[in-house]
Write a protein that holds these residues in place. Sequence first.
Motif, short mmCIF file in Angstrom:
data_model
loop_
_atom_site.label_atom_id
_atom_site.label_comp_id
_atom_site.label_asym_id
_atom_site.label_seq_id
_atom_site.Cartn_x
_atom_site.Cartn_y
_atom_site.Cartn_z
N UNK A 1 37.75 -62.76 2.07
CA UNK A 1 37.10 -63.22 3.30
C UNK A 1 35.64 -63.62 3.02
N UNK A 2 35.12 -64.41 3.93
CA UNK A 2 33.71 -64.81 3.82
C UNK A 2 32.81 -63.58 3.97
N UNK A 3 33.22 -62.66 4.86
CA UNK A 3 32.43 -61.42 5.05
C UNK A 3 32.29 -60.68 3.72
N UNK A 4 33.42 -60.55 3.00
CA UNK A 4 33.38 -59.81 1.73
C UNK A 4 32.50 -60.52 0.70
N UNK B 1 29.95 -62.58 1.32
CA UNK B 1 28.53 -62.43 1.69
C UNK B 1 28.07 -60.99 1.45
N UNK B 2 28.95 -60.03 1.77
CA UNK B 2 28.62 -58.62 1.56
C UNK B 2 28.36 -58.34 0.08
N UNK B 3 29.13 -59.03 -0.80
CA UNK B 3 28.93 -58.84 -2.25
C UNK B 3 27.58 -59.39 -2.69
N UNK B 4 27.12 -60.43 -2.00
CA UNK B 4 25.78 -60.96 -2.32
C UNK B 4 24.73 -59.93 -1.94
N UNK B 5 24.98 -59.22 -0.84
CA UNK B 5 24.04 -58.22 -0.35
C UNK B 5 24.32 -58.00 1.13
N UNK B 6 24.28 -56.75 1.58
CA UNK B 6 24.58 -56.48 3.00
C UNK B 6 23.68 -57.29 3.92
N UNK B 7 22.42 -57.51 3.48
CA UNK B 7 21.49 -58.26 4.34
C UNK B 7 21.94 -59.72 4.51
#
Length: 512
Positions: free
Chosen positions: A187-190, A192-198
């Motif tokens: 998913x896109x969420x995962x 982006x989350x891997x880039x950083x929670x922020x």
Amino acid sequence: MAASWFSGQYVLSVVVLFLLLSSFPSSFDKVSCTEEDEMLPRIGIIGAGLSGTSSAYFLRQLFGKKATIDIFEAGKVGGRAAVININGLNYEAGASVIHKNNHYLVEFSQAFRKNTVRLSHSPGMVGLYGTDDILFQTSDWLAITLAKLVWRYGTDFYNIQSWTKNHIFPKFDRIYKFQDQGLSFTTVEDLLGAMGEDMLNMTKHSIKDVLLDAGLSQRFVDEFGMAAMRNNYGQTTDVHGFVGAVSMAGVEPGLWSVEGGNQRIAENLLWGSKATLVEAKVSTVALIKDELGTGSVSYEVEYEQSGKTNSREYDILILAMPLEGTKNEINFVDFPVKVTPFSQPFHKIVTMFVQGRINKTTFGLNSADDFPPDLFTINRDTFFNSIGKQSPVDSHQKPEKSPPSDYAVWKTFLNQVPSEEQVGKLFDKYEDLRFVDWMAYPEYKPNMDLPPFMLYDRLYYVNAIESAAAAMEMNVIGSKNVALLAFNQWQGNFDKIDELHLPSVSNDKSDL
Ligand SMILES: Cc1cc2nc3c(=O)[nH]c(=O)nc-3n(C[C@H](O)[C@H](O)[C@H](O)COP(=O)(O)OP(=O)(O)OC[C@H]3O[C@@H](n4cnc5c(N)ncnc54)[C@H](O)[C@@H]3O)c2cc1C
């Protein structure tokens, strides 16, 4: 997911069988080779823009030279990277600038160096247009520009550059690192989350709030922030913070484009991938085999070519075009569930080209020559988003006729086709008036739907990434993710899907 696990086991047992057989001499060799070929998927890709052609390129690297890769294109290779011809010279009509930190686009330009000469865009004079006049303009002299910036915005200009440098680019470095290690996300969420929670959090707030929280002044946000969003996405500082941050990165120097037009990158990727281009519009995708529990699916792709309907069958199917906002809609049939349960309205952008002269009266200037090469608007109600003086993309072309000496080629971004009167407000003399309509990018807002990369077993959607931000490099990051995801699922590398446990990555503490 469970279905894919079984197929992973199947792959593993075939590999073991292959190893056993290959230890027998001669007559078995032929059999084992055929089995190896049978393990290769038939891959279909719909769309030959940057997403589709880079998917083909990455998939070829992953699956090897024998895998079947077909790529369907209803229009032109390059898609939203396209040129327009005015008076015998080509100009960028769609995606025009690339950032120096765009890792993949830089890599492609080096891989295809002979065909991809980089044209650098040196920052010229820039102006901001308020309600009815130019309220800020840089100078040809750096010292004067710096003094004007400090006078109007204090240290904001320095602060925005250090914000993107310290908070945004290192997060992109992380995703490049993950992808180098073969990690993929469903998913896109995962992702982006891997880039950083922020980074994921930024999609939940407007860029206006994100920039104010980062300490930038209200004036800078309302003027430079607004100008960047209107120019790059035809929208306002109400867009979500992630796309806003991508847009602000364009404030940095070091932008470039490709000689001959940015569509050349897609053409080179297609060539480099050795994929077969099928120049046809795909009308239907049917799920024709879905063996529950075995991970074995196949898709029939129906396409229209020269007035006839044909079809081909694939084990892996990649959608590399926006599902919303397209005039080439695809019907998904015989799926047990709705595969596109998301709504992602697209924003329409009109690019207007003229060869002509700026109307100095509208801009309160003594001479049309005083008009800055790039003018950005900052008010929601202004009927145009920006105006920029254009240079042709190809140094070898010659104009068909000599234009008057006070004419230049101008590109204006608008949210709708202007009236004749509005065109006259911008240009008091002009010829070659041309419009290009784009269903350009999603309408961005905080907390919008972020569609998944995986729509069904082995059916992937690269352009889900555009809900985070549409830009050539972003789309290529999406296509690399989808290529890795397809490969990891095919091979049963489940430790490389939605996992961040590789030691060299999880120990990386840079700017977290
Ligand atoms: C006006 C404008 C300016 C932009 N400026 C920049 C910029 O300066 N820098 C930047 O980085 N990005 C910019 N972008 C964004 C950038 O263009 C996109 O992010 C990127 O090009 C998307 O590539 P893509 O391959 O995903 O999609 P597309 O380029 O849209 O490619 C999709 C392809 O799929 C084909 N297709 C669709 N449906 C079907 C079907 N049913 N059957 C067969 N083929 C089909 C289409 O014909 C198209 O060629 C800009 C976009 C626009 C519109």
